[in-house]
Design an enzyme around this catalytic site. Structure first.
Site, PDB file in Angstrom:
ATOM      1  N   CYS A 101      40.148  27.965 -72.519  1.00  0.00           N
ATOM      2  CA  CYS A 101      39.599  29.101 -71.775  1.00  0.00           C
ATOM      3  C   CYS A 101      38.212  29.444 -72.293  1.00  0.00           C
ATOM      4  CB  CYS A 101      40.496  30.330 -71.864  1.00  0.00           C
ATOM      5  SG  CYS A 101      39.849  31.659 -70.821  1.00  0.00           S
ATOM      6  N   GLY A 117      43.473  25.511 -57.096  1.00  0.00           N
ATOM      7  CA  GLY A 117      43.145  26.802 -57.685  1.00  0.00           C
ATOM      8  C   GLY A 117      42.265  27.641 -56.790  1.00  0.00           C
ATOM      9  N   GLY A 149      36.047  25.377 -58.289  1.00  0.00           N
ATOM     10  CA  GLY A 149      35.844  25.188 -56.856  1.00  0.00           C
ATOM     11  C   GLY A 149      35.270  23.807 -56.562  1.00  0.00           C
ATOM     12  N   ASN A 179      33.882  32.647 -63.011  1.00  0.00           N
ATOM     13  CA  ASN A 179      34.727  33.787 -63.382  1.00  0.00           C
ATOM     14  C   ASN A 179      34.700  33.999 -64.880  1.00  0.00           C
ATOM     15  OD1 ASN A 179      37.598  33.660 -64.803  1.00  0.00           O
ATOM     16  ND2 ASN A 179      37.270  31.667 -63.816  1.00  0.00           N
ATOM     17  N   GLY A 202      38.945  36.501 -68.347  1.00  0.00           N
ATOM     18  CA  GLY A 202      39.297  36.736 -69.752  1.00  0.00           C
ATOM     19  C   GLY A 202      40.773  37.001 -69.981  1.00  0.00           C
ATOM     20  N   ILE A 262      40.925  19.623 -65.050  1.00  0.00           N
ATOM     21  CA  ILE A 262      40.069  20.282 -66.018  1.00  0.00           C
ATOM     22  C   ILE A 262      40.165  21.806 -65.878  1.00  0.00           C
ATOM     23  CG2 ILE A 262      38.367  18.431 -66.165  1.00  0.00           C
ATOM     24  CD1 ILE A 262      36.567  19.960 -64.217  1.00  0.00           C
ATOM     25  N   ASN A 263      39.872  22.490 -66.983  1.00  0.00           N
ATOM     26  CA  ASN A 263      39.629  23.917 -66.902  1.00  0.00           C
ATOM     27  C   ASN A 263      38.198  24.113 -66.369  1.00  0.00           C
ATOM     28  OD1 ASN A 263      39.779  26.762 -67.337  1.00  0.00           O
ATOM     29  ND2 ASN A 263      41.255  26.397 -68.983  1.00  0.00           N
ATOM     30  N   ASN A 280      51.812  29.249 -68.658  1.00  0.00           N
ATOM     31  CA  ASN A 280      50.522  28.871 -69.251  1.00  0.00           C
ATOM     32  C   ASN A 280      50.221  29.852 -70.377  1.00  0.00           C
ATOM     33  OD1 ASN A 280      47.447  29.468 -69.335  1.00  0.00           O
ATOM     34  ND2 ASN A 280      47.512  27.532 -68.241  1.00  0.00           N
TER      35      ASN A 280
HETATM   36  C1  LIG Z   1      39.910  33.448 -61.565  1.00  0.00           C
HETATM   37  C2  LIG Z   1      40.413  32.303 -62.399  1.00  0.00           C
HETATM   38  C3  LIG Z   1      41.304  32.544 -63.438  1.00  0.00           C
HETATM   39  C4  LIG Z   1      41.789  31.491 -64.216  1.00  0.00           C
HETATM   40  N1  LIG Z   1      42.685  31.749 -65.218  1.00  0.00           N
HETATM   41  C5  LIG Z   1      43.204  30.715 -65.930  1.00  0.00           C
HETATM   42  C6  LIG Z   1      44.203  30.947 -66.918  1.00  0.00           C
HETATM   43  O1  LIG Z   1      44.664  32.083 -67.115  1.00  0.00           O
HETATM   44  N2  LIG Z   1      44.667  29.884 -67.646  1.00  0.00           N
HETATM   45  C7  LIG Z   1      44.204  28.603 -67.419  1.00  0.00           C
HETATM   46  O2  LIG Z   1      44.638  27.655 -68.082  1.00  0.00           O
HETATM   47  N3  LIG Z   1      43.258  28.348 -66.462  1.00  0.00           N
HETATM   48  C8  LIG Z   1      42.764  29.371 -65.725  1.00  0.00           C
HETATM   49  N4  LIG Z   1      41.833  29.105 -64.738  1.00  0.00           N
HETATM   50  C9  LIG Z   1      41.391  27.720 -64.494  1.00  0.00           C
HETATM   51  C10 LIG Z   1      42.157  27.078 -63.333  1.00  0.00           C
HETATM   52  O3  LIG Z   1      43.545  27.010 -63.606  1.00  0.00           O
HETATM   53  C11 LIG Z   1      41.615  25.656 -63.037  1.00  0.00           C
HETATM   54  O4  LIG Z   1      41.773  24.852 -64.185  1.00  0.00           O
HETATM   55  C12 LIG Z   1      40.155  25.655 -62.646  1.00  0.00           C
HETATM   56  O5  LIG Z   1      39.817  26.792 -61.872  1.00  0.00           O
HETATM   57  C13 LIG Z   1      39.750  24.401 -61.850  1.00  0.00           C
HETATM   58  O6  LIG Z   1      40.482  24.280 -60.643  1.00  0.00           O
HETATM   59  P1  LIG Z   1      39.947  24.851 -59.207  1.00  0.00           P
HETATM   60  O7  LIG Z   1      38.539  24.350 -59.046  1.00  0.00           O
HETATM   61  O8  LIG Z   1      40.892  24.286 -58.196  1.00  0.00           O
HETATM   62  O9  LIG Z   1      40.011  26.334 -59.301  1.00  0.00           O
HETATM   63  C14 LIG Z   1      41.355  30.151 -63.944  1.00  0.00           C
HETATM   64  C15 LIG Z   1      40.457  29.920 -62.892  1.00  0.00           C
HETATM   65  C16 LIG Z   1      39.992  30.966 -62.110  1.00  0.00           C
HETATM   66  C17 LIG Z   1      39.054  30.666 -60.977  1.00  0.00           C
END
Ligand SMILES: Cc1cc2nc3c(=O)[nH]c(=O)nc-3n(C[C@H](O)[C@H](O)[C@H](O)COP(=O)(O)O)c2cc1C
Length: 304
Positions: free
Chosen positions: A129, A265, A217, A69, A72, A191-192, A99
Site C-alpha cells: 500500500c 477494481g 485504472g 487515490n 489510506g 499489481i497494487n 486483505n
Molecule cells: C480506492 C482504492 C482503494 C484501494 N484499497 C486497497 C486496499 O485496501 N488493499 C489493497 O491491497 N489494494 C487496494 N487497492 C488496490 C487495488 O486492489 C488494485 O490492486 C489496484 O487498484 C489496481 O487494479 P485496478 O486498476 O483494476 O483498480 C485500492 C485501489 C483503489 C482504487
C-alpha cells in the site's frame, strides 16, 4: 460447454473474475445490483489490526484513463470484519479473500490467526500500500522484509492459503516475487497501485491532501501485463492478475501473461457490472479460440 472454473492455490473459483481489494468495500452496496455469487471471489477492503479512519480528503483524483487515490486503508478493523462483515459475505456462494496490512510482521501474524479461525477462504497479504506511513510499501519494496512478513503470515494462517500482493513501485518485481515464494507464499497478486501525483497549476497545490497517491485504472494495464509476465517466468506460484481490467480482453491479456485469475477494481466505479462483463467476454474469447476451459488461457502468450 466452456469450463469457467480456475484454481488459485487450491481454492476453486467458479470463474476467474474477482473484485479487487478496496474497490468493493465488503460487498454490501454492490449486492444491491447483483448476486455476489456471480463472482469468482471477493477481495474484501484492506483490514488492519485496529480500526483506521484513513487519510484526509481530497483522497481521490481523476487522471487520464485512471484515478489517483490516497484513501489510506480506512477500515473498521479485523475484529469488526469478522463479527459484522464476514457473516454478510458468507451468504453468497463466492470465495472470500480477506486483505490485510500490518505495521509490523507480528500484526500480520495476529490478523492471520484471527481470520483463519474465522474461516475465510484465502488471505491476501498487502505489502504494497503506497498510502500509509508505517509498514505498507516498505515491506513490499525490500525482499528480506517481504519474506519476513510472508513467513509470519504463513505461520499463523493455518490451512488458509496466503496470497501476497506485490507492489509495482520497485525496480525489479521478480526479486520480491522470488523472496516471497521462498518464504512459503501460496499465491501472488499483482499489481497494487503505482505512485503518482497531480498538481493544480493555479493554486500550485497537489490535488490530493497527502500530495501523492496510487494510480489505478486502464492506464496501468500494460504495466500489470508486463509485470505478471515477468513474475510468471520466475516463480511457480499461481497469480491473481490485476491493474486496469475493464473488459474481457484486458483480463485475457493478464491470463495469457500468466495469471490464473484476474481482479477488477477501478472499473467498478464507472460500472458496478464490470466484473460480470469481464467474465462473459473472457468466456467469449476462450470460446472463439476453441478452448474447452478458460484456464487454458493462462500462460499462453507466444513471445517473439
Ligand atoms: C480506492 C482504492 C482503494 C484501494 N484499497 C486497497 C486496499 O485496501 N488493499 C489493497 O491491497 N489494494 C487496494 N487497492 C488496490 C487495488 O486492489 C488494485 O490492486 C489496484 O487498484 C489496481 O487494479 P485496478 O486498476 O483494476 O483498480 C485500492 C485501489 C483503489 C482504487
Amino acid at each position: 460447454m466452456l469450463d469457467l472454473s480456475v484454481s488459485l492455490a487450491g481454492v476453486t473459483l467458479k470463474n476467474p473474475v474477482v473484485v479487487a481489494s478496496g474497490t468493493f468495500g465488503f460487498g454490501r452496496e454492490y449486492s444491491q445490483f447483483y448476486d455476489l455469487g456471480e463472482l469468482g471471489g471477493v477481495c474484501a477492503k484492506g483490514l488492519t489490526l485496529h480500526p483506521r479512519t484513513g487519510n484526509p480528503a481530497p483522497r481521490i483524483a481523476e487522471t487520464p484513463m485512471g484515478i489517483l487515490n490516497s484513501v489510506g486503508l480506512e477500515n473498521p478493523g479485523v475484529d469488526a470484519f469478522i463479527s459484522q462483515e464476514l457473516p454478510f459475505l458468507r451468504q453468497f456462494d463466492t470465495k472470500i479473500i480477506a486483505n490485510i496490512s500490518g505495521n509490523t510482521p507480528e500484526e500480520y501474524g495476529v490478523m492471520c490467526e484471527k481470520l483463519s479461525a474465522a474461516g475465510v477462504d484465502m488471505i491476501e497479504v498487502n505489502i504494497s500500500c503506497p498510502n500509509v506511513k508505517a509498514g505498507g510499501l516498505a515491506y513490499g519494496t525490500r525482499p528480506e522484509l517481504a519474506a519476513e512478513v510472508t513467513e509470519m503470515a504463513k505461520k499463523h494462517a493455518g490451512s488458509v492459503p496466503v496470497m501476497v500482493k506485490l507492489s509495482p513501485n520497485v525496480t525489479d518485481i521478480t526479486e520480491i516475487a522470488k523472496a516471497v515464494e521462498g518464504a512459503g507464499a501460496d499465491a501472488l497478486s499483482l499489481i497494487n497501485t503505482i505512485r503518482g501525483m497531480r498538481i493544480d497549476v493555479n493554486t500550485r497545490r497537489p490535488i490530493l491532501k497527502m500530495n501523492t497517491g496510487g494510480l489505478s485504472g486502464p492506464a496501468v494495464l500494460p504495466v500489470a501485463v508486463r509485470m505478471v509476465w515477468e513474475v510468471s517466468q520466475v516463480v511457480d506460484l499461481p497469480i491473481l492478475g490485476m491493474g486496469g481490467v475493464s473488459k474481457g480482453e484486458d483480463g485475457a491479456q493478464l491470463m495469457l501473461a500468466g495469471a490464473s485469475a484476474v481482479a477488477v477494481g477501478t472499473a467498478l466505479f464507472a460500472d458496478p457490472f464490470a466484473p460480470l462483463k469481464v467474465r462473459d467476454e473472457l468466456a467469449d474469447i476462450a470460446g472463439r479460440q476453441g478452448l474447452s476451459a478458460v484456464r487454458e488461457l493462462t500462460g499462453g502468450v507466444r513471445p517473439w
